[in-house]
Enzyme design. Structure first.
Site, PDB file in Angstrom:
ATOM      1  N   ASP A 483       1.448  -2.914   1.476  1.00  0.00           N
ATOM      2  CA  ASP A 483       2.102  -2.374   0.284  1.00  0.00           C
ATOM      3  C   ASP A 483       3.609  -2.256   0.438  1.00  0.00           C
ATOM      4  O   ASP A 483       4.319  -2.036  -0.535  1.00  0.00           O
ATOM      5  CB  ASP A 483       1.584  -0.951   0.044  1.00  0.00           C
ATOM      6  CG  ASP A 483       0.455  -0.924  -0.949  1.00  0.00           C
ATOM      7  OD1 ASP A 483       0.388  -1.822  -1.788  1.00  0.00           O
ATOM      8  OD2 ASP A 483      -0.347   0.025  -0.876  1.00  0.00           O
TER       9      ASP A 483
HETATM   10  C1  GLC Z   1       3.399   4.043   0.558  1.00  0.00           C
HETATM   11  C2  GLC Z   1       2.765   4.105   1.918  1.00  0.00           C
HETATM   12  C3  GLC Z   1       1.768   3.023   2.080  1.00  0.00           C
HETATM   13  C4  GLC Z   1       0.816   3.086   0.922  1.00  0.00           C
HETATM   14  C5  GLC Z   1       1.527   3.075  -0.405  1.00  0.00           C
HETATM   15  C6  GLC Z   1       0.549   3.261  -1.535  1.00  0.00           C
HETATM   16  O1  GLC Z   1       4.066   2.866   0.396  1.00  0.00           O
HETATM   17  O2  GLC Z   1       3.699   3.993   2.935  1.00  0.00           O
HETATM   18  O3  GLC Z   1       1.118   3.172   3.297  1.00  0.00           O
HETATM   19  O4  GLC Z   1      -0.030   1.981   0.995  1.00  0.00           O
HETATM   20  O5  GLC Z   1       2.457   4.100  -0.453  1.00  0.00           O
HETATM   21  O6  GLC Z   1       1.137   3.204  -2.783  1.00  0.00           O
HETATM   22  C1  GLC Z   2      -2.532   2.139   2.488  1.00  0.00           C
HETATM   23  C2  GLC Z   2      -3.027   1.662   1.147  1.00  0.00           C
HETATM   24  C3  GLC Z   2      -3.587   0.268   1.244  1.00  0.00           C
HETATM   25  C4  GLC Z   2      -2.609  -0.637   1.912  1.00  0.00           C
HETATM   26  C5  GLC Z   2      -2.165  -0.082   3.261  1.00  0.00           C
HETATM   27  C6  GLC Z   2      -1.084  -0.905   3.901  1.00  0.00           C
HETATM   28  O1  GLC Z   2      -3.612   2.368   3.331  1.00  0.00           O
HETATM   29  O2  GLC Z   2      -3.999   2.526   0.615  1.00  0.00           O
HETATM   30  O3  GLC Z   2      -3.892  -0.241  -0.036  1.00  0.00           O
HETATM   31  O4  GLC Z   2      -3.212  -1.884   2.067  1.00  0.00           O
HETATM   32  O5  GLC Z   2      -1.669   1.220   3.081  1.00  0.00           O
HETATM   33  O6  GLC Z   2       0.106  -0.838   3.222  1.00  0.00           O
END
Ligand code: GLC
Ligand code: GLC
Length: 812
Positions: A483
């Protein structure tokens, strides 16, 4: 250092000191009513939705940690204490918390008075039961008072912490006998209220927080408790609470039980009132009558245990490794069910008011619970697919209550479409239920444009085919699984969303990781086409996959010693030896290899060797190296975290199993298990003082080598790690993998693992699988017999209706 121990026979983790490094929690509830409960009785309850229907108030970011909960205070003479130690923190003669499967038990004792609390949510009722058992362990009579306490939340947990100009004037309650009714907003637009009751006459009560706690006190020294007398206050606005007072006398050796029920009750719109502004209490009384004796509570508790026996008997292992047994048989599957119930909504790190259901998160969670609750998994797939757009892309999140896509975050996370194929394929391999593919499913919840689910999968597949960049790799969009790889967004101002700021999508930024996913799930899509007799479509899909495989192994995808991660919006490589920081990322190594890319030509092993050499630590595999030490506008959030945390070189437990699975694909059982072991709670239990989160479940992230607190876990419970580690250990390491034709048994175990047995329910049958490891063989089935008959290969042919399969497998 440990703070407790596993009691495998009772399926409990026994915490022996209240001073755990962080609150260690458990979840109560299986259907609609849920509670979070910590080892010192902190936590909160909600009905269905942690944001909109929150019963009790919780303060995140509190100090000391975890101050609100469902508390019992015991006052004997001048001493006031709690069975779970908090909030008074009085030194106890003994303390124990047993977190079990869907229940928690607390035992505290002081000066010969023992207090036990058993808390659970019955399988099918909308309440939490706390049975308080008090025992006088001395030889003289004891007289003391017991006080209960919960603080109501004014239902919408988000509004409850923000809208004080309104909320401090809305609180309303009623009290009848021993039942306190929380009815804020019931007079106008709600037809539900909450109750807190005890099955015994009370001496007094309080419903106003200021009367009970005192304006300048806290839960640690509530004024009314210290005075030994509640005040029968009726809340009017401000902060309503529910507190009971019981005055108890126990003869020497005597024991008494009190059953407290915290419940959620609804009335039909046309039957809300008993008389003018007096709520209709019939359903509340009916609920309380179900749990007003010990026998009834025992029966409800037995039903709960039977419910879990049923679920946890679907896949069990007996091996020489106790840690593997307890994770597989108990805790890992339990955590998978919790992710089914909670998605990413309510934990001690997710506030319950934030994100809804993630599209990719929910599809991946499904991989871990589909064998447990296939019918509910089916519905989940339909709900998720209903938020897909006609072009195959999808809302990144949706709300469980409305099932509608969330337009704040929108779509454009280009890995999302493929996860729908992953989840659907897993469901069909598990159940053989092909009818799901014919079910009509709307796009963006619009029934007028509904298409069979199979058409949704085709559009998922084609979304990738039709969105490719200059190297013929999939475009990344706002981000892929990571993400925080926001390659198109270029945010420079605080407060902007890393994911949705700027163009968010572009014609150039590409993801090698999605390429790996496309190979894996593109082939699963092709298999589904074959099963539906669509052989031309299957052939087309396989051609596309082969094209992608070539691109991944060409200079565009292969960096020489590992797979490139991505291309940014300027066309520069991300995750290449050419980069200064972030030269190698874990995701494409894990996913390309588990998809089989480069297995025959050697790149697969090379990529995994590079992972071991550059990303491995004692506590797991880091997401990337070297960590970003400066902010890269062109990369986004990934470079915003201090080195070693989260996506910037933290150990993301979610993708460690991808590497472990990849190792099983290349046949290296020792290494696959080493990767499994490093993040496995049953192993990290030994270093709880470093790891700090609950030693019975997985957390999302462990701080990487660059971080000050290397090895420290954060964000426990709600993580795709649960599903992926269960898939890894059950389907790849122990090797019992559901295929369309039947169960495949093809383990990949460490040289010294030894023989083991798996009992697996699969469709209508129970499979008793006996695996013999000859010598130190790590992978390779030499012989497989089913009910004494030799079978070629390693798939047990599925026979419709057959109830039992006795399977012998010899590795060698
Ligand atoms: C933030 C977190 C990430 C997560 C995302 C969800 O970017 O660091 O881990 O997946 O929020 O929206
Ligand atoms: C968090 C989010 C997931 C994402 C991950 C890596 O766990 O929930 O959707 O893939 O972060 O960013």
């Amino acid at each position: 250092m440990k703070f407790g121990y596993f009691d495998d026979e009772h399926r409990e983790y026994v915490i022996t000191t209240p001073k755990t490094p962080l609150p260690w929690i458990n979840y109560l509830g299986c259907n609609e009513f849920f509670s979070l409960i910590s080892n010192t009785c902190g936590g909160y309850s909600f009905y269905k939705d942690a944001k909109l229907l929150r019963l009790t108030r919780y303060r995140y970011n509190d100090m000391p940690y975890d101050c609100n909960g469902k508390y019992f205070y015991i006052k004997e003479g001048d001493k006031v204490w709690n069975p779970g130690w908090k909030p008074m923190q009085t030194d106890l003669d003994s303390y124990e918390c047993r977190h079990g499967i869907g229940y928690s038990r607390f035992t505290g004792s002081l000066n010969g008075l023992k207090a036990q609390v058993l808390s659970f949510v019955p399988v099918n009722d909308t309440c939490e039961i706390s049975r308080l058992t008090l025992t006088n362990e001395t030889s003289v009579e004891k007289t003391f008072s017991v006080f209960s306490y919960v603080e109501w939340c004014l239902w919408n947990a988000d509004d409850d912490m923000k809208n004080f100009q309104r909320n401090l004037s809305t609180g309303e309650v009623e009290v009848v006998g021993s039942t306190i009714f929380h009815k804020t907003e019931y007079r106008e637009r709600r037809n539900h209220y909450a109750i807190y009751s005890v099955n015994a006459p009370i001496t007094a009560f309080d419903t106003s927080r200021d009367n009970f706690i005192g304006a300048y006190h806290s839960q640690m020294n509530p004024e009314a408790v210290l005075n030994g007398k509640l005040t029968n206050s009726m809340a009017s606005g401000w902060s309503p609470i529910a507190a009971h007072q019981l005055d108890v006398t126990l003869k020497a050796g005597e024991s008494k039980d009190f059953i407290f029920v915290l419940g959620y009750v609804e009335n039909p719109e046309n039957n809300k009132w008993e008389s003018h502004n007096v709520i209709n209490k019939k359903p509340a009384n009916a609920l309380l009558a179900k749990f007003d004796t010990n026998e009834k509570v025992d029966a409800a508790f037995a039903e709960l245990n039977a419910y879990w026996d049923g679920l946890l008997s679907k896949y069990t292992v007996e091996s020489a490794n106790d840690k593997v047994n307890r994770m597989v048989n108990i805790w890992n599957q339990y955590q998978c069910m919790v992710t089914f119930n909670m998605s990413r909504s309510a934990s001690y790190y997710e506030s319950g008011i934030g994100r809804g259901m993630g599209f990719r998160d929910s599809c991946q969670d499904l991989l871990g619970f589909v064998h447990l609750i296939p019918d509910r998994a089916r519905q989940r797939i339909i709900d998720i697919a209903s938020t897909q757009f006609q072009d195959g892309s999808a809302y990144h999140q949706y709300q469980l209550l409305t099932k509608k896509g969330n337009s704040d975050i929108g779509s454009g996370f280009n890995d999302d479409p493929l996860w729908l194929i992953a989840g659907t394929s897993a469901y069909i391999r598990e159940t053989g239920d092909m009818t799901i593919l014919d079910q009509m499913v709307p796009f963006d919840n619009d029934e007028s444009v509904a298409q069979p689910l199979m058409e949704h999968l085709k559009r998922s597949f084609d979304y990738i085919v039709n969105h490719r960049g200059p190297h013929n790799l999939p475009l990344i969009g706002r981000a892929d699984w990571n993400d925080c790889l926001n390659l198109n967004c270029h945010s420079t101002q605080p407060g902007e969303s890393f994911q949705t700021f700027g163009p968010s999508e572009g014609p150039v930024a590409e993801s090698v990781f999605i390429g790996g996913m496309f190979v894996k799930y593109g082939l699963e899509y092709a298999d589904l086409c074959d099963l539906q007799g669509k052989t031309e479509e299957a052939a087309r899909a396989r051609r596309e996959v082969e094209e992608m495989r070539k691109v991944l192994l060409s200079d565009a995808g292969w960096d020489g010693k590992w797979f490139v991660r991505a291309y940014d919006s300027y066309g520069n490589k991300v995750g290449s030896h050419e980069c200064e920081e972030g030269q190698i990322y874990i995701e494409p190594q894990g996913f390309c290899v588990l998809a089989g890319v480069g297995v025959e030509t050697g790149e697969a092993k090379q990529a995994l060797d590079s992972v071991k050499e550059r990303l491995d630590t004692d506590y797991g595999i880091m997401i990337l190296q070297p960590a970003y030490t400066v902010y890269h506008e062109e990369l986004g959030e990934v470079s915003s975290y201090p080195p070693g945390y989260k996506e910037n070189a933290g150990i993301f437990c979610h993708n460690n199993p991808w590497v472990s699975i990849a190792e099983t694909v290349v046949g290296r059982g020792d290494r696959a298990f080493e990767v499994y072991r490093k993040t496995c709670p049953a192993y990290t239990e030994e270093i709880s003082e470093i790891h700090r989160t609950e030693p019975y479940i997985y957390c999302q992230m462990v701080a990487g080598r660059d971080a000050k607190f290397h090895g420290e876990g954060k964000n426990s419970w709600l993580t795709g790690t649960a599903a992926w580690t269960f898939v890894n250990i059950s389907q790849y390491i122990l090797g019992v993998y559901p295929t369309h034709k039947g169960l495949s048994v093809d383990p990949c175990i460490p040289a010294d693992f030894g023989d083991f047995k798996v009992t697996r329910q699969f469709r209508e049958g129970t499979y008793f699988i006996d695996v013999k490891q000859t010598g130190s063989t790590q992978k390779g089935v030499k012989e497989l017999t089913v009910d004494g008959q030799k079978v070629d290969g390693h798939i047990i042919p599925y026979e419709k209706g057959k109830k039992e399969y006795h399977v012998q497998v010899v590795l060698g």
